[in-house]
Design a protein around this motif. Structure first.
Motif, PDB file in Angstrom:
ATOM      1  N   SER A   1       0.843  -1.176   0.000  1.00  0.00           N
ATOM      2  CA  SER A   1       0.000   0.000   0.000  1.00  0.00           C
ATOM      3  C   SER A   1       0.887   1.238   0.000  1.00  0.00           C
ATOM      4  O   SER A   1       1.691   1.418   0.906  1.00  0.00           O
ATOM      5  N   ALA A   2       0.744   2.067  -1.020  1.00  0.00           N
ATOM      6  CA  ALA A   2       1.571   3.268  -1.134  1.00  0.00           C
ATOM      7  C   ALA A   2       0.698   4.504  -1.123  1.00  0.00           C
ATOM      8  O   ALA A   2      -0.366   4.525  -1.738  1.00  0.00           O
ATOM      9  N   ARG A   3       1.121   5.508  -0.363  1.00  0.00           N
ATOM     10  CA  ARG A   3       0.425   6.795  -0.326  1.00  0.00           C
ATOM     11  C   ARG A   3       1.454   7.896  -0.497  1.00  0.00           C
ATOM     12  O   ARG A   3       2.278   8.104   0.378  1.00  0.00           O
TER      13      ARG A   3
ATOM     14  N   VAL B   1       3.278   8.783  -5.829  1.00  0.00           N
ATOM     15  CA  VAL B   1       2.473   7.684  -6.347  1.00  0.00           C
ATOM     16  C   VAL B   1       1.662   7.044  -5.230  1.00  0.00           C
ATOM     17  O   VAL B   1       2.132   6.912  -4.107  1.00  0.00           O
ATOM     18  N   SER B   2       0.408   6.692  -5.517  1.00  0.00           N
ATOM     19  CA  SER B   2      -0.418   5.973  -4.549  1.00  0.00           C
ATOM     20  C   SER B   2      -1.046   4.762  -5.224  1.00  0.00           C
ATOM     21  O   SER B   2      -1.568   4.880  -6.328  1.00  0.00           O
ATOM     22  N   PHE B   3      -0.978   3.622  -4.575  1.00  0.00           N
ATOM     23  CA  PHE B   3      -1.641   2.430  -5.125  1.00  0.00           C
ATOM     24  C   PHE B   3      -1.792   1.382  -4.035  1.00  0.00           C
ATOM     25  O   PHE B   3      -1.159   1.467  -2.991  1.00  0.00           O
ATOM     26  N   ASP B   4      -2.668   0.417  -4.297  1.00  0.00           N
ATOM     27  CA  ASP B   4      -2.839  -0.713  -3.393  1.00  0.00           C
ATOM     28  C   ASP B   4      -2.767  -1.994  -4.193  1.00  0.00           C
ATOM     29  O   ASP B   4      -3.361  -2.090  -5.265  1.00  0.00           O
ATOM     30  N   ILE B   5      -2.026  -2.954  -3.678  1.00  0.00           N
ATOM     31  CA  ILE B   5      -2.016  -4.264  -4.322  1.00  0.00           C
ATOM     32  C   ILE B   5      -2.598  -5.262  -3.331  1.00  0.00           C
ATOM     33  O   ILE B   5      -2.007  -5.526  -2.295  1.00  0.00           O
ATOM     34  N   PRO B   6      -3.799  -5.794  -3.620  1.00  0.00           N
ATOM     35  CA  PRO B   6      -4.419  -6.737  -2.688  1.00  0.00           C
ATOM     36  C   PRO B   6      -3.770  -8.117  -2.770  1.00  0.00           C
ATOM     37  O   PRO B   6      -3.037  -8.412  -3.714  1.00  0.00           O
ATOM     38  N   ALA B   7      -4.048  -8.941  -1.769  1.00  0.00           N
ATOM     39  CA  ALA B   7      -3.485 -10.290  -1.739  1.00  0.00           C
ATOM     40  C   ALA B   7      -4.106 -11.140  -2.842  1.00  0.00           C
ATOM     41  O   ALA B   7      -5.220 -10.878  -3.294  1.00  0.00           O
TER      42      ALA B   7
ATOM     43  N   GLY C   1       7.231   9.655   1.710  1.00  0.00           N
ATOM     44  CA  GLY C   1       5.844   9.229   1.631  1.00  0.00           C
ATOM     45  C   GLY C   1       5.607   7.987   2.465  1.00  0.00           C
ATOM     46  O   GLY C   1       6.453   7.583   3.257  1.00  0.00           O
ATOM     47  N   GLU C   2       4.436   7.403   2.247  1.00  0.00           N
ATOM     48  CA  GLU C   2       4.049   6.260   3.048  1.00  0.00           C
ATOM     49  C   GLU C   2       4.055   5.008   2.186  1.00  0.00           C
ATOM     50  O   GLU C   2       3.567   5.021   1.056  1.00  0.00           O
ATOM     51  N   LEU C   3       4.593   3.939   2.750  1.00  0.00           N
ATOM     52  CA  LEU C   3       4.600   2.681   2.007  1.00  0.00           C
ATOM     53  C   LEU C   3       4.607   1.555   3.034  1.00  0.00           C
ATOM     54  O   LEU C   3       5.495   1.491   3.879  1.00  0.00           O
ATOM     55  N   THR C   4       3.582   0.709   2.986  1.00  0.00           N
ATOM     56  CA  THR C   4       3.603  -0.456   3.869  1.00  0.00           C
ATOM     57  C   THR C   4       3.537  -1.716   3.027  1.00  0.00           C
ATOM     58  O   THR C   4       2.834  -1.781   2.014  1.00  0.00           O
ATOM     59  N   VAL C   5       4.307  -2.707   3.438  1.00  0.00           N
ATOM     60  CA  VAL C   5       4.318  -3.997   2.768  1.00  0.00           C
ATOM     61  C   VAL C   5       3.966  -5.052   3.804  1.00  0.00           C
ATOM     62  O   VAL C   5       4.641  -5.144   4.842  1.00  0.00           O
TER      63      VAL C   5
END
Lengths: 323, 285
Positions: free
Chosen positions: B6-8, B23-29, B58-62
């Motif tokens: 998840s990137a914000r 860049v912002s995006f979400d990659i679901p499982a 920025g924000e990025l969680t993996v």
């Protein structure tokens, strides 16, 4: 713990040639050379001294038997000093570990394999620690093992050759406690070695993890340049910098810490303090004097600085962008 | 935790140049995402940020973790092949398997050995004696045997011949992938991956220009083989791309209903490659 075991094994796989085979081959070569020359000398009677006095040649037979008749002197001397035969192996160790450290964090960046290692669940701290342990403990232990093995073999071979020529050295030698103590004392010096080696290991690993290329030039050139520049500053400003102190305590500790026994000249240990009753080096005195260098604060300061540089190397490995 | 990545407002600057731009995006499982862009568009930088290899803004969680501070924990569940990564020359096949088995709790030795059995690699072989393709085969065998929640593949099949590439993607789909896993893949050989992707992300000059599932892409974009008599009508609908095949115009439309397009000529789903070319027009200008 399990990860560390595999990391150490990994280092050994990569450097088996330099850390195991090189000293092993050197040891075998030295053994063969010693055996051949000693056998040759004994068969030709070259140990008899030829003395020319006023044009007349006189043959002096001082056989080993004569020497032995002076008591346990020779046996004691040999029992204390026989490990000196392996000195070349320890010089080699210093060179091998020096270049190992220089490459330890640089080679993986150069060939890009760092991205493979970093794709595994192994932290940068663990990886760097495994390299420090390899440099400071694993490599020296391998060399010590080979050196002890070779030295004992050499002494026994020499004694055997003497026995063929009618002199029994084996008995007196084996009855010397120093004969058994010497290898143990050398292993017992490892902690001293580690502490003295840390500044050098730290400096080399730091350069290894930082420099893009030409690690050797950076590691050795930068300190030399520092001395030259300080000399200039000193000359131009006349501030009276103690450059000798700087060279001995900063540069030398950072570059020569891997040489076994470097602590003796560094702490200016009096050579007379290590001479035994037979006017030869007494291993137990070397052992004591070496441990006594730890009483000085400088070695600890060096070790802490070395540790800090190792930490810096791990941080660099963590964050440096390898493109 | 629905999103694997998840990137914000993710950004990355190299000096004054911007590699990834807010860049912002979400990659679901459970997805296989194709991250596709021209050279230097910022895809590798984005992946490196997600893998904790570089600092970023920025924000990025993996997997719910910050790759900057929790990388060591993250790597238990994430595996990757970086485009430029190679195996060290001194490594033996058997040692490589032993090592990964020793340090990775999720490594399945039997699986790795099974993959290797399908190749010419021998346990005693060193990397320096291998061809480029064989090195990749070994690398893939190691990585495919790791049961990771997120697998990042940056140009994984570079240097492999087509036989092995096909086999690799087949293995990836049949043997590796399941709904608990997520795969992010970048490659220039778009045609070879498009049938395995579930989602598509186009990245251009550090920005995401398209992020959609393959179904959505199929609904949105239509390719029409326009007959000469319908050219004017077709042009009025503003095709995003146009080329000529055997004297007929092939036009690509974005968001025009299919029923309407069907009157202009033969319609079909565009290939990802055609879509990519249309979207990236002028990238190198």
């Amino acid at each position: 713990m399990k990860t560390m075991k595999w990391l150490l094994r990994r280092e050994f796989w990569e450097h088996k040639g330099a850390m195991l085979w090189a000293p092993a081959v050197a040891a075998v070569a030295m053994l063969v050379l010693m055996f051949l020359s000693l056998a040759f000398a004994l068969s030709k009677g070259l140990f008899d001294g030829h003395l020319i006095v006023n044009g007349k040649e006189k043959v002096m037979h001082f056989s080993v038997a004569d020497l032995l008749s002076q008591g346990g002197g020779v046996a004691e001397m040999v029992a204390n000093g026989y490990m000196a035969a392996s000195a070349p192996l320890f010089i080699m160790l210093a060179a091998v570990v020096f270049f190992y450290c220089l490459g330890a964090l640089h080679d993986e960046r150069r060939d890009r394999s760092i991205l493979f290692w970093k794709s595994l669940p192994v932290s940068d701290n663990e990886t760097v620690l495994s390299k420090v342990i390899t440099a400071a403990i694993v490599a020296p232990l391998i060399t010590i093992a080979i050196a002890v093995f070779m030295s004992v073999l050499m002494v026994l071979l020499a004694a055997l050759l003497c026995a063929f020529h009618g002199v029994n050295m084996i008995g007196p030698l084996l009855s010397q406690p120093a004969f058994y103590l010497t290898p143990l004392q050398i292993i017992g010096l490892l902690p001293v070695y580690v502490l003295w080696a840390l500044p050098t290991i730290g400096w080399l690993l730091l350069v290894s993890s930082w420099a893009k290329s030409k690690v050797f030039l950076w590691a050795v050139g930068a300190p030399i340049l520092a001395i030259v520049m300080l000399k200039w500053v000193d000359y131009l400003l006349g501030v009276g910098l103690d450059l000798q102190w700087f060279t001995q305590n900063v540069i030398a500790r950072g570059l020569f810490g891997l040489v076994p026994g470097v602590w003796l000249p560094m702490e200016q240990v009096n050579p007379h303090a290590m001479v035994g009753a037979q006017r030869t080096v007494a291993m137990s005195a070397v052992f004591t004097q070496s441990w006594m260098t730890l009483a000085a604060p400088s070695v600890w300061v060096g070790a802490v600085i070395g540790g800090a540089m190792i930490y810096g190397a791990a941080r660099l490995r963590r964050w440096k962008d390898e493109g | 935790m629905s999103a694997v990545i998840s990137a914000r407002g993710l950004s990355k600057h190299y000096g004054k140049s911007v590699a990834v731009d807010n860049v912002s995006f979400d990659i679901p499982a459970g997805k296989i995402v194709g991250l596709i862009g021209p050279n230097g568009s910022g895809k590798t930088t984005t992946l490196k940020a997600a893998l904790g290899l570089i600092p970023f803004e920025g924000e990025l969680t993996v997997l719910g973790m910050d790759p900057r501070t929790q990388r060591d924990a993250l790597m238990q569940d994430v595996c990757f092949i970086a485009d430029v990564a190679i195996l060290p020359r001194w490594l033996r096949v058997a040692d490589a398997i032993d090592f990964v088995a020793g340090v990775h709790p999720r490594f399945d030795r039997v699986k790795a050995e099974r993959y290797l059995a399908a190749t010419k690699l021998q346990p005693s072989m060193k990397v320096k004696a291998m061809s480029k393709g064989m090195v990749v085969q070994l690398h893939l065998a190691l990585v495919m045997a790791i049961d990771a929640k997120l697998l990042v593949l940056d140009e994984p099949t570079l240097g492999l011949d087509i036989l092995y590439r096909k086999q690799f993607y087949q293995n990836l789909l049949e043997d590796y992938f399941d709904e608990q896993k997520t795969i992010v893949i970048t490659t220039h050989q778009v045609e070879e991956v498009e049938h395995i992707l579930t989602d598509l992300m186009f990245i251009r000059e550090g920005k995401i220009v398209l992020s959609a599932s393959m179904d959505e892409v199929g609904e949105r974009y239509t390719e029409v083989m326009v007959g000469a008599d319908h050219l004017a009508a077709a042009n009025a609908l503003k095709p995003i791309d146009q080329r000529t095949v055997f004297g007929k115009s092939v036009m690509l439309f974005d968001g025009v209903p299919r029923i309407q397009l069907a009157t202009l000529g033969e319609i079909r789903n565009p290939s990802v490659a055609d879509l990519f070319v249309a979207t990236m027009k002028g990238s190198y200008a």
